[in-house]
Design a protein around this motif. Structure first.
Motif, short mmCIF file in Angstrom:
data_model
loop_
_atom_site.label_atom_id
_atom_site.label_comp_id
_atom_site.label_asym_id
_atom_site.label_seq_id
_atom_site.Cartn_x
_atom_site.Cartn_y
_atom_site.Cartn_z
N ARG A 1 2.43 7.65 -13.51
CA ARG A 1 2.21 6.27 -13.04
C ARG A 1 2.80 5.25 -14.02
O ARG A 1 3.41 4.27 -13.60
CB ARG A 1 0.72 6.00 -12.87
CG ARG A 1 0.12 6.60 -11.66
CD ARG A 1 -1.34 6.18 -11.52
NE ARG A 1 -1.96 6.95 -10.47
CZ ARG A 1 -2.74 8.01 -10.68
NH1 ARG A 1 -3.05 8.39 -11.90
NH2 ARG A 1 -3.24 8.66 -9.67
N SER B 1 -1.49 6.07 -6.33
CA SER B 1 -2.74 5.33 -6.15
C SER B 1 -3.07 5.28 -4.66
O SER B 1 -2.21 5.53 -3.81
CB SER B 1 -2.61 3.91 -6.71
OG SER B 1 -2.34 3.94 -8.10
N ASP B 2 -4.28 4.92 -4.34
CA ASP B 2 -4.71 4.89 -2.93
C ASP B 2 -4.15 3.69 -2.17
O ASP B 2 -3.83 3.78 -1.00
CB ASP B 2 -6.23 4.88 -2.83
CG ASP B 2 -6.84 6.18 -3.29
OD1 ASP B 2 -6.16 7.23 -3.19
OD2 ASP B 2 -7.98 6.16 -3.76
N ASP B 3 -4.09 2.54 -2.85
CA ASP B 3 -3.66 1.29 -2.23
C ASP B 3 -3.33 0.30 -3.34
O ASP B 3 -3.38 0.66 -4.53
CB ASP B 3 -4.73 0.74 -1.28
CG ASP B 3 -6.10 0.61 -1.94
OD1 ASP B 3 -6.18 0.48 -3.18
OD2 ASP B 3 -7.10 0.61 -1.20
N ASP C 1 0.83 -1.21 0.00
CA ASP C 1 0.00 0.00 0.00
C ASP C 1 0.87 1.26 0.00
O ASP C 1 0.55 2.24 -0.68
CB ASP C 1 -0.95 0.01 1.19
CG ASP C 1 -2.12 -0.96 1.04
OD1 ASP C 1 -2.43 -1.36 -0.11
OD2 ASP C 1 -2.73 -1.30 2.06
N ARG D 1 0.79 4.17 -2.86
CA ARG D 1 0.56 5.60 -2.58
C ARG D 1 1.68 6.45 -3.18
O ARG D 1 1.44 7.52 -3.73
CB ARG D 1 0.42 5.83 -1.08
CG ARG D 1 -0.95 5.41 -0.54
CD ARG D 1 -1.16 5.85 0.89
NE ARG D 1 -0.26 5.22 1.83
CZ ARG D 1 -0.44 3.99 2.35
NH1 ARG D 1 -1.49 3.27 2.02
NH2 ARG D 1 0.43 3.50 3.21
N ASP E 1 -5.52 0.95 -11.66
CA ASP E 1 -4.93 2.04 -12.44
C ASP E 1 -4.02 1.51 -13.54
O ASP E 1 -4.07 1.99 -14.68
CB ASP E 1 -4.12 2.98 -11.54
CG ASP E 1 -4.97 3.85 -10.64
OD1 ASP E 1 -6.17 4.04 -10.94
OD2 ASP E 1 -4.43 4.36 -9.63
N GLY F 1 -6.13 -0.21 -5.85
CA GLY F 1 -6.21 0.94 -6.74
C GLY F 1 -5.09 0.96 -7.75
O GLY F 1 -5.29 1.30 -8.92
#
Length: 128
Positions: A79, A49-51, A41, A45, A58, A54
């Motif tokens: 990304r 991304s959130d986690d 995670d 981040r 993505d 995600g």
């Protein structure tokens, strides 16, 4: 060559002219996520991304957009580049030593394409 444009917002869509080989490298690099990579995670981040869930969503979404030749947001360019760099270079989080087996590109060719992408994307890639 990438437009020398500095997006004001990470959500701004930016078109970048890539060769087929450059586009393929990003798609392959993104494809490693959810396969041989081992994200956390915290890493997700750092990649915008959130986690992990995600991040995996993505990378799949961005790979589809890249394959279609669509412009990406500044955050998605970042990304895609970061995901490919980590997947290629890191044996801890990424594919590392297995890269040439899982992706089908040797290290020398990957580095050459990656350097081209870095030059093109540095002026457009932005994370939140």
């Amino acid at each position: 060559m990438a437009r020398r444009h500095y997006p004001g917002r990470v959500s701004e869509t930016v078109a970048v002219q890539l060769s087929d080989d450059e586009r393929a490298l990003l798609v392959r690099g993104l494809g490693e996520w959810g396969g041989p990579t081992r994200p956390t995670d915290a890493l997700a981040r750092a990649m915008g991304s959130d986690d992990v869930a995600g991040l995996l969503a993505d990378t799949k979404r961005v790979a589809v957009q890249l394959e279609a030749g669509e412009p990406l947001t500044a955050a998605d360019w970042a990304r895609s580049l970061i995901a490919t760099e980590i997947a290629f270079a890191s044996d801890y989080y990424g594919s590392g030593w297995d890269w040439s087996t899982t992706v089908g590109l040797d290290d020398e060719e990957t580095i050459r394409r990656l350097r081209q992408l870095q030059r093109k994307l540095i002026s457009v890639a932005r994370l939140p």
